[in-house]
Write a protein that holds these residues in place. Structure first.
Motif, PDB file in Angstrom:
ATOM      1  N   THR A 193      12.838  10.534 -15.926  1.00 46.67           N
ATOM      2  CA  THR A 193      13.703  11.708 -16.055  1.00 46.67           C
ATOM      3  C   THR A 193      13.108  12.671 -17.065  1.00 46.67           C
ATOM      4  O   THR A 193      12.458  12.260 -18.027  1.00 46.67           O
ATOM      5  N   THR A 194      13.337  13.942 -16.848  1.00 47.16           N
ATOM      6  CA  THR A 194      12.895  14.988 -17.767  1.00 47.16           C
ATOM      7  C   THR A 194      14.067  15.910 -18.037  1.00 47.16           C
ATOM      8  O   THR A 194      14.696  16.417 -17.104  1.00 47.16           O
ATOM      9  N   GLN A 195      14.353  16.134 -19.301  1.00 50.88           N
ATOM     10  CA  GLN A 195      15.441  17.027 -19.693  1.00 50.88           C
ATOM     11  C   GLN A 195      15.006  17.808 -20.916  1.00 50.88           C
ATOM     12  O   GLN A 195      14.100  17.393 -21.637  1.00 50.88           O
ATOM     13  N   PRO A 196      15.631  18.958 -21.162  1.00 50.86           N
ATOM     14  CA  PRO A 196      15.222  19.768 -22.305  1.00 50.86           C
ATOM     15  C   PRO A 196      15.457  19.011 -23.612  1.00 50.86           C
ATOM     16  O   PRO A 196      16.382  18.204 -23.729  1.00 50.86           O
ATOM     17  N   ILE A 201      23.259  21.203 -18.731  1.00 52.01           N
ATOM     18  CA  ILE A 201      22.010  20.503 -19.038  1.00 52.01           C
ATOM     19  C   ILE A 201      21.453  19.965 -17.722  1.00 52.01           C
ATOM     20  O   ILE A 201      22.108  19.178 -17.040  1.00 52.01           O
ATOM     21  N   THR A 202      20.249  20.389 -17.408  1.00 51.61           N
ATOM     22  CA  THR A 202      19.628  19.938 -16.158  1.00 51.61           C
ATOM     23  C   THR A 202      18.619  18.834 -16.425  1.00 51.61           C
ATOM     24  O   THR A 202      17.814  18.919 -17.351  1.00 51.61           O
ATOM     25  N   SER A 246      19.767  16.875 -11.514  1.00 52.51           N
ATOM     26  CA  SER A 246      21.215  16.865 -11.664  1.00 52.51           C
ATOM     27  C   SER A 246      21.559  17.729 -12.871  1.00 52.51           C
ATOM     28  O   SER A 246      20.727  17.911 -13.762  1.00 52.51           O
ATOM     29  N   THR A 247      22.763  18.254 -12.882  1.00 53.87           N
ATOM     30  CA  THR A 247      23.187  19.119 -13.981  1.00 53.87           C
ATOM     31  C   THR A 247      24.513  18.628 -14.536  1.00 53.87           C
ATOM     32  O   THR A 247      25.489  18.498 -13.796  1.00 53.87           O
ATOM     33  N   LEU A 248      24.493  18.350 -15.821  1.00 52.75           N
ATOM     34  CA  LEU A 248      25.718  18.000 -16.532  1.00 52.75           C
ATOM     35  C   LEU A 248      26.324  19.280 -17.064  1.00 52.75           C
ATOM     36  O   LEU A 248      25.654  20.059 -17.740  1.00 52.75           O
ATOM     37  N   GLY A 261      16.506  12.380 -24.655  1.00 53.57           N
ATOM     38  CA  GLY A 261      17.784  13.074 -24.585  1.00 53.57           C
ATOM     39  C   GLY A 261      17.679  14.554 -24.898  1.00 53.57           C
ATOM     40  O   GLY A 261      16.612  15.075 -25.234  1.00 53.57           O
ATOM     41  N   THR A 262      18.801  15.240 -24.778  1.00 56.52           N
ATOM     42  CA  THR A 262      18.910  16.655 -25.109  1.00 56.52           C
ATOM     43  C   THR A 262      19.874  16.810 -26.269  1.00 56.52           C
ATOM     44  O   THR A 262      21.034  16.406 -26.158  1.00 56.52           O
TER      45      THR A 262
END
Lengths: 115, 110
Positions: B4-7, B20-21, B71-73, B103-104
């Motif tokens: 997974t990759t997230q900002p 948050i994508t 996916s977007t939270l 995590g972001t």
């Protein structure tokens, strides 16, 4: 239920000393997990148990670390001897069925400082 | 396990919506997407889980497009107390070794 209970919340010890961290999982949960969290490595899984039996301890950093689960309501993570690089926050979590679909409930953690 | 990759971080203000994508290009057919939240000095806490389309609970919404590669939270009307680290996880029934990643870090300002 009070949730996952860990003790102590904070532990300060000197290098070479034995450290024992304790965890009481949520009643009825069959899986118990021990994690370590550091700034550098994030949240790492150390070991997990199913029905009190260790299933995978491949995350345990070295032989100085050991974990036991003598019964369904208690687990310990022991470090002997402790080293400064073991300083981290250690979390215990439990879940009902385990696996990627089940919710893991985390304790508040034990912040360990090894001087 | 799907990567997974997230900002790394996001800033917001009180009352705004935070989205948050998370990218998970290698997600498998049997994988579900789960989000956890971690406040300072606490353990992670489950927020929401979904497989496809949209899931909503009292805390957040999770949007998953048809290809499921991301996916977007969505956190509606955030408050200062929503300042936390948010983790996106992808796993299936027999995945016991979940990877939380970095995590972001979401910072909500007044």
């Amino acid at each position: 239920d009070a949730g996952v209970i860990q003790s102590p919340r904070h532990e300060v010890t000197e290098m070479g000393q034995e450290v024992t961290l304790r965890c009481k999982p949520i009643s009825g949960h069959d899986y118990l997990f021990w994690y370590r969290q550091t700034m550098m490595r994030g949240l790492e899984l150390l070991i997990y148990f199913n029905n009190n039996v260790p299933i995978d301890d491949s995350g345990m950093p070295e032989d100085r670390f050991s974990a036991k689960m003598p019964n369904a309501s208690f687990s310990t993570l022991k470090i002997q001897p402790s080293e400064p690089r073991d300083s981290a926050v250690y979390f215990c979590a439990s879940s009902h069925r385990g696996g990627g679909l089940d919710i893991q409930y985390f304790g508040a953690g034990t912040r360990l400082s090894v001087l | 396990l799907a990567k997974t990759t997230q900002p790394i971080s996001m800033d917001s203000y009180e009352g705004q919506e935070v989205n948050i994508t998370c990218s998970h290009n290698n997600i498998a057919t049997n994988d579900y997407i789960t989000w956890y939240q971690q406040f300072p000095s606490q353990g992670p806490r489950f927020i929401i889980q979904g497989y496809k389309t949209k899931v909503t609970n009292e805390v957040a919404s999770l949007f998953i497009p048809a290809d499921r590669k991301s996916s977007t939270l969505s956190l509606p009307r955030v408050s200062l107390s929503d300042t936390a680290v948010y983790y996106c996880l992808v796993g299936r029934f027999n995945d016991y070794k979940l990877s939380f990643g970095a995590g972001t870090t979401v910072t909500v300002r007044a």
